[in-house]
Scaffold this motif. Structure first.
Motif, PDB file in Angstrom:
ATOM      1  N   ARG A 186      49.387  41.202  65.550  1.00 31.40           N
ATOM      2  CA  ARG A 186      49.192  39.864  66.126  1.00 31.40           C
ATOM      3  C   ARG A 186      47.975  39.166  65.532  1.00 31.40           C
ATOM      4  NH1 ARG A 186      49.451  40.366  72.463  1.00 31.40           N
ATOM      5  NH2 ARG A 186      49.312  38.101  72.332  1.00 31.40           N
ATOM      6  N   PHE A 187      47.068  39.925  64.907  1.00 31.15           N
ATOM      7  CA  PHE A 187      45.983  39.259  64.176  1.00 31.15           C
ATOM      8  C   PHE A 187      46.074  39.548  62.670  1.00 31.15           C
ATOM      9  CE2 PHE A 187      43.978  43.129  65.949  1.00 31.15           C
ATOM     10  CZ  PHE A 187      43.509  43.738  64.802  1.00 31.15           C
ATOM     11  N   THR A 192      43.764  41.949  57.321  1.00 31.02           N
ATOM     12  CA  THR A 192      42.916  40.808  57.689  1.00 31.02           C
ATOM     13  C   THR A 192      41.453  41.219  57.777  1.00 31.02           C
ATOM     14  OG1 THR A 192      44.769  40.043  59.007  1.00 31.02           O
ATOM     15  CG2 THR A 192      42.676  38.973  59.440  1.00 31.02           C
ATOM     16  N   ARG A 195      38.062  41.650  54.730  1.00 27.16           N
ATOM     17  CA  ARG A 195      37.040  40.690  54.292  1.00 27.16           C
ATOM     18  C   ARG A 195      35.724  40.870  55.052  1.00 27.16           C
ATOM     19  NH1 ARG A 195      41.092  37.176  56.722  1.00 27.16           N
ATOM     20  NH2 ARG A 195      41.740  36.658  54.653  1.00 27.16           N
ATOM     21  N   TYR A 196      35.736  41.746  56.048  1.00 29.65           N
ATOM     22  CA  TYR A 196      34.518  41.962  56.847  1.00 29.65           C
ATOM     23  C   TYR A 196      33.907  43.318  56.530  1.00 29.65           C
ATOM     24  CZ  TYR A 196      36.847  38.361  59.645  1.00 29.65           C
ATOM     25  OH  TYR A 196      37.488  37.212  60.064  1.00 29.65           O
ATOM     26  N   ARG A 209      39.986  38.271  71.609  1.00 31.15           N
ATOM     27  CA  ARG A 209      40.550  36.928  71.400  1.00 31.15           C
ATOM     28  C   ARG A 209      42.019  36.869  71.819  1.00 31.15           C
ATOM     29  NH1 ARG A 209      35.954  34.594  71.340  1.00 31.15           N
ATOM     30  NH2 ARG A 209      34.879  34.315  69.375  1.00 31.15           N
ATOM     31  N   PRO A 344      27.014  35.279  57.107  1.00 28.97           N
ATOM     32  CA  PRO A 344      27.025  35.173  58.568  1.00 28.97           C
ATOM     33  C   PRO A 344      28.391  35.535  59.160  1.00 28.97           C
ATOM     34  CG  PRO A 344      25.933  33.277  57.619  1.00 28.97           C
ATOM     35  CD  PRO A 344      26.485  34.061  56.471  1.00 28.97           C
ATOM     36  N   LEU A 347      31.067  38.531  57.327  1.00 31.32           N
ATOM     37  CA  LEU A 347      31.956  38.373  56.170  1.00 31.32           C
ATOM     38  C   LEU A 347      31.289  38.960  54.940  1.00 31.32           C
ATOM     39  CD1 LEU A 347      33.451  34.769  56.033  1.00 31.32           C
ATOM     40  CD2 LEU A 347      34.695  36.885  56.195  1.00 31.32           C
TER      41      LEU A 347
ATOM     42  N   PHE B  15      38.161  30.638  70.995  1.00 32.62           N
ATOM     43  CA  PHE B  15      37.552  30.651  69.666  1.00 32.62           C
ATOM     44  C   PHE B  15      36.438  29.604  69.562  1.00 32.62           C
ATOM     45  CE2 PHE B  15      40.973  33.347  68.134  1.00 32.62           C
ATOM     46  CZ  PHE B  15      40.358  34.063  67.113  1.00 32.62           C
ATOM     47  N   PRO B  63      33.283  30.403  59.208  1.00 28.29           N
ATOM     48  CA  PRO B  63      34.081  31.006  58.132  1.00 28.29           C
ATOM     49  C   PRO B  63      34.488  32.440  58.468  1.00 28.29           C
ATOM     50  CG  PRO B  63      32.246  29.801  57.201  1.00 28.29           C
ATOM     51  CD  PRO B  63      32.037  29.799  58.690  1.00 28.29           C
ATOM     52  N   ALA B  64      33.710  33.119  59.317  1.00 27.96           N
ATOM     53  CA  ALA B  64      34.055  34.491  59.687  1.00 27.96           C
ATOM     54  C   ALA B  64      35.164  34.548  60.730  1.00 27.96           C
ATOM     55  CB  ALA B  64      32.816  35.217  60.206  1.00 27.96           C
ATOM     56  N   SER B  65      35.138  33.653  61.707  1.00 25.98           N
ATOM     57  CA  SER B  65      36.164  33.731  62.757  1.00 25.98           C
ATOM     58  C   SER B  65      37.452  33.009  62.354  1.00 25.98           C
ATOM     59  CB  SER B  65      35.633  33.151  64.073  1.00 25.98           C
ATOM     60  OG  SER B  65      35.315  31.786  63.930  1.00 25.98           O
ATOM     61  N   PRO B  67      39.584  33.158  59.704  1.00 31.66           N
ATOM     62  CA  PRO B  67      40.783  33.923  59.305  1.00 31.66           C
ATOM     63  C   PRO B  67      41.503  34.564  60.489  1.00 31.66           C
ATOM     64  CG  PRO B  67      38.922  34.483  57.894  1.00 31.66           C
ATOM     65  CD  PRO B  67      38.380  33.645  58.997  1.00 31.66           C
ATOM     66  N   LEU B  68      40.742  35.092  61.447  1.00 29.21           N
ATOM     67  CA  LEU B  68      41.368  35.688  62.641  1.00 29.21           C
ATOM     68  C   LEU B  68      42.085  34.615  63.455  1.00 29.21           C
ATOM     69  CD1 LEU B  68      38.840  38.219  64.250  1.00 29.21           C
ATOM     70  CD2 LEU B  68      41.016  38.728  63.154  1.00 29.21           C
ATOM     71  N   GLU B  71      45.339  33.732  61.794  1.00 27.92           N
ATOM     72  CA  GLU B  71      46.330  34.809  61.920  1.00 27.92           C
ATOM     73  C   GLU B  71      46.904  34.854  63.336  1.00 27.92           C
ATOM     74  OE1 GLU B  71      47.730  36.652  59.723  1.00 27.92           O
ATOM     75  OE2 GLU B  71      46.496  36.112  58.006  1.00 27.92           O
ATOM     76  N   ILE B  72      46.033  34.716  64.326  1.00 23.79           N
ATOM     77  CA  ILE B  72      46.506  34.755  65.719  1.00 23.79           C
ATOM     78  C   ILE B  72      47.394  33.532  66.001  1.00 23.79           C
ATOM     79  CG2 ILE B  72      45.762  34.649  68.144  1.00 23.79           C
ATOM     80  CD1 ILE B  72      43.406  36.459  67.385  1.00 23.79           C
ATOM     81  N   SER B  75      50.893  34.197  64.525  1.00 24.45           N
ATOM     82  CA  SER B  75      51.739  35.125  65.282  1.00 24.45           C
ATOM     83  C   SER B  75      52.123  34.526  66.637  1.00 24.45           C
ATOM     84  CB  SER B  75      51.057  36.481  65.452  1.00 24.45           C
ATOM     85  OG  SER B  75      49.952  36.377  66.306  1.00 24.45           O
TER      86      SER B  75
END
Lengths: 357, 270
Positions: A186-187, A192, A195-196, A209, A344, A347, B15, B63-65, B67-68, B71-72, B75
């Motif tokens: 789902r994510f 995914t 990248r972290y 989330r 930050p 990433l 988010f 930029p970090a959150s 992509p998630l 994706e969420i 879906s």
């Protein structure tokens, strides 16, 4: 943390688990660590070992153990898929895709578990649970660096992990991380997360989330430390610290205030001003009280307390501020032979994800 | 086949500063019979003080959150279509905040799956949205009738931007904006939902098929009307200055429409 998992009487045969073990090198104690997973008392599981390169020395160890335990479903998977700069995720993708079961447990190579570990872990599954993680307990430390590592894990990290969870920001540790692959899709699945740097922490973020819970299992998961060099101790905590800094800058900035010395000095000075007394006894009492608390924590989580424990505690506390400074002054980390630059939010800069010369 | 589609195109999730997770939003709107929604979390400037503060407290996409988030959304869009036949459009609310209301602008970028920097000028941002195949909406461009930070920058530049922005919010939450209504600009009405109880608000009703492309076409062609969506047992204030209005698909005129209070719309859940 609860004392007992909530569903110890669950029909575990209905919850088969694919255990993914990313390996790199034949580190200290690795054979016995891996063997402990072959000895698991669980009705239905498989072991998938991932190594990035054919030349990895862990390959022979794993092959040997697979031969010794023909009744355990186990497979060695060689090769990685470059989904991003995180080498651990890249190493895991093939195994993740090859896993036969929906429940995925990612477990690091330095974890050495009891036979009932998987049952007690799966017993935390419930409606609305996204991922189950664990506090890491440092055990069997032999060297000075190892004892410091053990003290760090069993006091500072354990304390912060529980505190963060209580304040609604649970921290997932990749050393033991159980989740459903269907939920992870789902994510976007683990690709995914490549990248972290902290793919484990981001798994927790993604689950939250989605409105799912992050659970810390009732038992700490033991990490075999053995002879651990001081250099490795510093480098690992530098990496973890820089992850913390990139994920939560404000919390990192005030971190020293929650350490023993800075809070003690501030508190004793304030007390001396308020009550017109000497600061020294207040500071002394503060240090003693803090030390006793940490030693109790060390005993409960690490299951051992050596005579050198107070000295190790004092050394760790003394090192915490220089380490904090070192963390604050940079944003690169060395991990699995790669120099990585943190941005930050945790990433990774994709340009920097190459092997260091 | 074209049908009436009840839509809300300005919704915030956890988010940024919303209180509902994306799956909760999908279930809320899906169960109420909505046909199309856009989830548009804040994406703030990286250099401004307000933008930095938003980042520290987790009230903006980063930029970090991002992509998630995408994706969420992907879906959940699949799930929404299967479970509720509802279109979920990915989006962001590009939030340029300044101490001055006249330098503040909020631009909804609908249909966007790539990061857009909020540090650019509004015109550049709108053009970037267009180049990425998205639809731009001027969010609450006039006084919102609420005690909150206002954003008048787009309205101040409306002559320059009118050919660039696809729609301007004529209503936000329970408040209707006469200034926008009489401006001749293309319009849209949304809730700017942050909390569950803000579902009672102005919404847009489109006449289109249930696909993102058709929803965008209906908004661009202004084949839509506006409906005050009142949830049962919700005493949220509603502005009294706005009649039920409908824009005729074949006309530029706005008119009162008694049949717009319609039985063709889904009934809110009791």
């Amino acid at each position: 943390m609860n004392c007992q998992p909530p569903h110890l009487d669950a029909p575990f045969g209905l919850f088969p688990v694919s255990i993914l073990k990313p390996l790199k090198g034949a580190e200290n104690g690795i054979k016995e660590n891996i063997r402990s997973f072959f000895d698991l008392d669980y009705p239905h599981f498989e072991l998938l070992f991932s190594i990035a390169e054919n030349s990895d020395p862990a390959k022979h160890l794993v092959r040997e153990l697979i031969q010794q335990y023909p009744h355990v479903k186990a497979k060695l998977i060689v090769g990685q898929i470059e989904a991003g700069p995180n080498p651990k995720v890249n190493n895991l993708i093939k195994s993740y895709e090859a896993a036969s079961h929906d429940l995925i447990l990612i477990s690091d190579s330095n974890i050495r578990v009891e036979a009932n570990y998987l049952k007690r872990l799966v017993a935390h599954l419930d409606n609305g649970v996204g991922v189950i993680t664990a506090i890491v307990a440092g055990r069997n430390a032999e060297t000075f660096g190892g004892k410091l590592e053990s003290t760090y894990l069993n006091t500072f990290y354990a304390r912060w992990m529980v505190l963060a969870a209580r304040f609604g920001n649970p921290c997932v540790v990749g050393k033991s991380m159980l989740f459903s692959r269907k939920t992870a899709e789902r994510f976007g699945g683990i690709k995914t997360l490549a990248r972290y740097l902290a793919e484990d922490y981001m798994t927790g973020v993604a689950m939250l989330r989605l409105g799912l819970r992050v659970i810390i299992m009732s038992d700490p998961v033991p990490q075999f430390i053995g002879s651990y060099p001081m250099r490795d101790f510093w480098s690992r905590h530098l990496r973890w610290g820089r992850i913390r800094k990139s994920q939560a800058e404000l919390a990192f900035a005030i971190e020293p205030l929650f350490g023993c010395f800075v809070s003690g000095i501030a508190g004793s000075w304030a007390t001396s001003q308020l009550f017109d007394c000497s600061w020294a006894p207040v500071l002394f009492l503060h240090l003693v009280f803090w030390c006793i608390n940490d030693l109790i924590l060390q005993m409960r989580i690490g299951k051992e307390l050596s005579l050198s424990a107070p000295l190790m505690w004092l050394t760790r506390e003394t090192l915490s501020f220089p380490m904090w400074l070192h963390i604050a002054l940079g944003k690169t980390v060395m991990w699995r032979g790669r120099k990585l630059v943190l941005q930050p939010g945790g990433l990774l800069d994709p340009k920097w994800g190459q092997a260091d010369a | 086949m074209k049908q009436l589609v009840l839509g809300d195109f300005h919704i915030h999730s956890t988010f940024s500063d919303g209180k509902l997770t994306i799956p909760e939003i999908v279930d809320l709107y899906g169960s109420l019979g909505f046909g199309a929604i856009a989830i548009t979390d804040h994406l703030c400037e990286s250099h401004s003080m307000i933008g930095k503060a938003a980042r520290y407290i987790g009230h903006t996409l980063t930029p970090a959150s991002f992509p998630l988030y995408i994706e969420i959304l992907k879906s959940e869009a699949d799930r929404a279509m299967k479970q509720y036949q509802m279109v979920v459009i990915p989006g962001v609310e590009i939030s340029k905040n300044s101490i001055s209301n006249h330098r503040s602008a909020h631009i909804l970028a609908l249909g966007i799956t790539q990061w857009i920097s909020a540090d650019k000028d509004a015109l550049e941002i709108v053009r970037e949205i267009k180049s990425l195949g998205g639809l731009s909406v001027a969010a609450h461009p006039v006084w919102t009738r609420k005690r909150e930070k206002q954003s008048y920058h787009l309205w101040d530049r409306r002559e320059e931007l009118k050919s660039e922005i696809d729609a301007w919010e004529v209503a936000s939450g329970p408040y209707f904006f006469d200034e926008v209504l009489h401006s001749g600009l293309p319009m849209i009405a949304s809730s700017d939902l942050h909390h569950r109880n803000q579902i009672t608000s102005w919404k847009s009703v489109l006449h289109c098929k249930r696909t993102q492309a058709d929803v965008f076409m209906a908004i661009r062609n202004q084949e839509l009307s506006f409906q005050f969506y009142q949830e049962v047992n919700n005493d949220y204030p509603r502005s009294t200055n706005a009649p039920h209005l409908v824009r005729s698909p074949n006309s530029d005129t706005l008119r009162n429409s008694p049949h717009n209070q319609g039985d063709e719309l889904p009934t809110p859940a009791p």
